[in-house]
Write a protein that holds these residues in place. Structure first.
Motif, PDB file in Angstrom:
ATOM      1  N   GLN A  26      46.680  43.205  28.351  1.00  0.00           N
ATOM      2  CA  GLN A  26      47.511  42.726  27.250  1.00  0.00           C
ATOM      3  C   GLN A  26      48.650  41.818  27.706  1.00  0.00           C
ATOM      4  OE1 GLN A  26      48.488  46.553  25.419  1.00  0.00           O
ATOM      5  NE2 GLN A  26      47.366  45.937  23.594  1.00  0.00           N
ATOM      6  N   THR A  27      48.953  41.799  28.979  1.00  0.00           N
ATOM      7  CA  THR A  27      50.062  40.966  29.467  1.00  0.00           C
ATOM      8  C   THR A  27      49.621  39.539  29.778  1.00  0.00           C
ATOM      9  OG1 THR A  27      49.735  41.558  31.804  1.00  0.00           O
ATOM     10  CG2 THR A  27      51.153  43.005  30.484  1.00  0.00           C
ATOM     11  N   ARG A  79      44.761  48.590  26.941  1.00  0.00           N
ATOM     12  CA  ARG A  79      45.992  48.852  26.196  1.00  0.00           C
ATOM     13  C   ARG A  79      47.081  49.246  27.176  1.00  0.00           C
ATOM     14  NH1 ARG A  79      42.181  51.672  22.599  1.00  0.00           N
ATOM     15  NH2 ARG A  79      42.085  50.571  20.594  1.00  0.00           N
ATOM     16  N   TYR A  89      40.727  40.003  24.802  1.00  0.00           N
ATOM     17  CA  TYR A  89      41.990  39.357  24.444  1.00  0.00           C
ATOM     18  C   TYR A  89      42.530  39.882  23.111  1.00  0.00           C
ATOM     19  CZ  TYR A  89      45.385  35.808  23.146  1.00  0.00           C
ATOM     20  OH  TYR A  89      46.539  35.172  22.743  1.00  0.00           O
ATOM     21  N   LYS A 140      46.920  44.900  33.674  1.00  0.00           N
ATOM     22  CA  LYS A 140      47.230  45.148  32.271  1.00  0.00           C
ATOM     23  C   LYS A 140      46.785  43.942  31.448  1.00  0.00           C
ATOM     24  CE  LYS A 140      51.182  47.989  33.626  1.00  0.00           C
ATOM     25  NZ  LYS A 140      52.653  48.162  33.574  1.00  0.00           N
ATOM     26  N   SER A 167      48.349  35.922  28.752  1.00  0.00           N
ATOM     27  CA  SER A 167      48.260  34.969  27.638  1.00  0.00           C
ATOM     28  C   SER A 167      46.994  34.128  27.792  1.00  0.00           C
ATOM     29  CB  SER A 167      49.483  34.052  27.634  1.00  0.00           C
ATOM     30  OG  SER A 167      49.475  33.216  28.795  1.00  0.00           O
ATOM     31  N   SER A 209      45.604  42.245  22.678  1.00  0.00           N
ATOM     32  CA  SER A 209      46.994  41.796  22.679  1.00  0.00           C
ATOM     33  C   SER A 209      47.514  41.603  21.257  1.00  0.00           C
ATOM     34  CB  SER A 209      47.137  40.490  23.472  1.00  0.00           C
ATOM     35  OG  SER A 209      46.438  39.431  22.830  1.00  0.00           O
ATOM     36  N   HIS A 210      46.614  41.583  20.264  1.00  0.00           N
ATOM     37  CA  HIS A 210      47.000  41.412  18.862  1.00  0.00           C
ATOM     38  C   HIS A 210      46.821  42.692  18.053  1.00  0.00           C
ATOM     39  CE1 HIS A 210      47.717  37.076  18.856  1.00  0.00           C
ATOM     40  NE2 HIS A 210      46.667  36.937  19.645  1.00  0.00           N
TER      41      HIS A 210
END
Length: 321
Positions: free
Chosen positions: A152-153, A122, A171, A150, A155, A174-175
């Protein structure tokens, strides 16, 4: 950090250890090829305390990559808010790792600190890009950075483009902020499921290309399901929508593995039986040879060998495994 995330991180590293190489390259700017030997060391360390019993600390990872120059690495996985305590804990781990392999020659102690990094699942406003160690000694001051990845950064394009498959189980982080919307909006949930369908399809493609093995793929899918179940436990629709999707893919993967194992065993038995009967080449061997040449259709091979079309199709599928 929640036990499930810690366990998922350690599992994928220990069971699919080659997947750490692209992550090391990304964090430290290395150029490892993936063919290097990786040797893991015990994660349990006992920290010496003068005023209390020795305290056991367990690191997430402690390993050496044997490239042109062997390098030791220590990577921790965190999901909590940076509070300063993490940096202290990291340094304790690093110091103990260095002491465990320290060398004393003529009363001179030499310790080598590992290359250390942190994977943050996170990202908060307070999450820095790096931590810093500043060690003030009578002989001078030593300082160096501890890089932070990080998660969450990144894609999906980043993850697959850079081979960071180890990040796939995480992954879903990130949502995380969108869970309330996904849970109440069927269209939004469908879009999330489409992303995970893409993940499954791309993993299938990598398996067919031989980039990853069936075991690696199965582990990634299984751990992804475990993390989704944990992180979305308050959001039933997210759990069922995406979590069930991963469970279904896992069952399908296991069934295909069993099928392939059965086909392989059948081939071995067929060859063995042919030899025992003095037959120069069994139908199965002939079909495999013709499939390898790639000049005949499945139907033509079935007609020439006396096998059924279904049997030849199974052998064709085995050729791509």
């Amino acid at each position: 950090m929640a036990t499930i995330y810690d366990g998922a991180f350690r599992t994928i590293l220990n069971d699919c250890r080659k997947l750490i190489i692209p992550v090391i390259n990304e964090i430290f700017g290395e150029t490892y090829t993936g063919e290097e030997e990786i040797r893991f060391f015990p994660n349990e360390h006992f920290l010496d305390r003068q005023d209390e019993a020795d305290k056991e600390r367990i690191t997430d990872t402690n390993f050496t990559v044997f490239g042109k120059i062997p390098k030791k690495y220590h990577i921790e996985c965190e999901s909590s808010l940076p509070d300063g305590k993490i940096t202290v804990r990291l340094f304790e781990y690093d110091a103990q790792i260095a002491l465990d392999e320290g060398e004393v020659t003529e009363e001179t102690l030499t310790v080598t600190f590992p290359n250390t990094a942190v994977l943050y699942l996170r990202t908060y406003q307070r999450t820095p890009d790096r931590m810093k160690y500043v060690i003030v000694t009578p002989g001078g001051t030593a300082r160096y950075d501890v890089p932070i990845m990080k998660v969450q950064t990144y894609s999906l394009e980043d993850i697959f483009g850079k081979g960071l498959l180890m990040l796939i189980p995480f992954y879903i982080f990130s949502h995380e902020k969108g869970f309330p919307e996904y849970n109440s909006d069927e269209q939004k949930l469908t879009e999330l499921k489409a992303e995970y369908q893409e993940i499954l399809e791309r993993l299938d493609g990598l398996e067919r290309q031989g980039v990853i093995g069936a075991f690696d793929k199965r582990t990634i899918i299984e751990l992804s399901g475990d993390v989704i179940k944990e992180i979305a436990q308050k959001y039933e629709n997210v759990q069922k929508g995406v979590g069930d999707m991963m469970s279904g893919a896992l069952i399908e993967t296991e069934a295909r593995t069993i099928l392939n194992q059965g086909i392989k065993q059948g081939i071995k038995q067929g060859i063995k039986q042919g030899k025992s009967q003095g037959i120069s080449e069994t139908k199965t061997q002939t079909a495999l040879r013709l499939l390898k040449r790639g000049k005949l259709t499945v139907e033509e091979i079935a007609e020439d060998t006396g096998l059924s079309v279904a049997e030849v199709e199974q052998l064709a599928g085995l050729q791509t495994v």
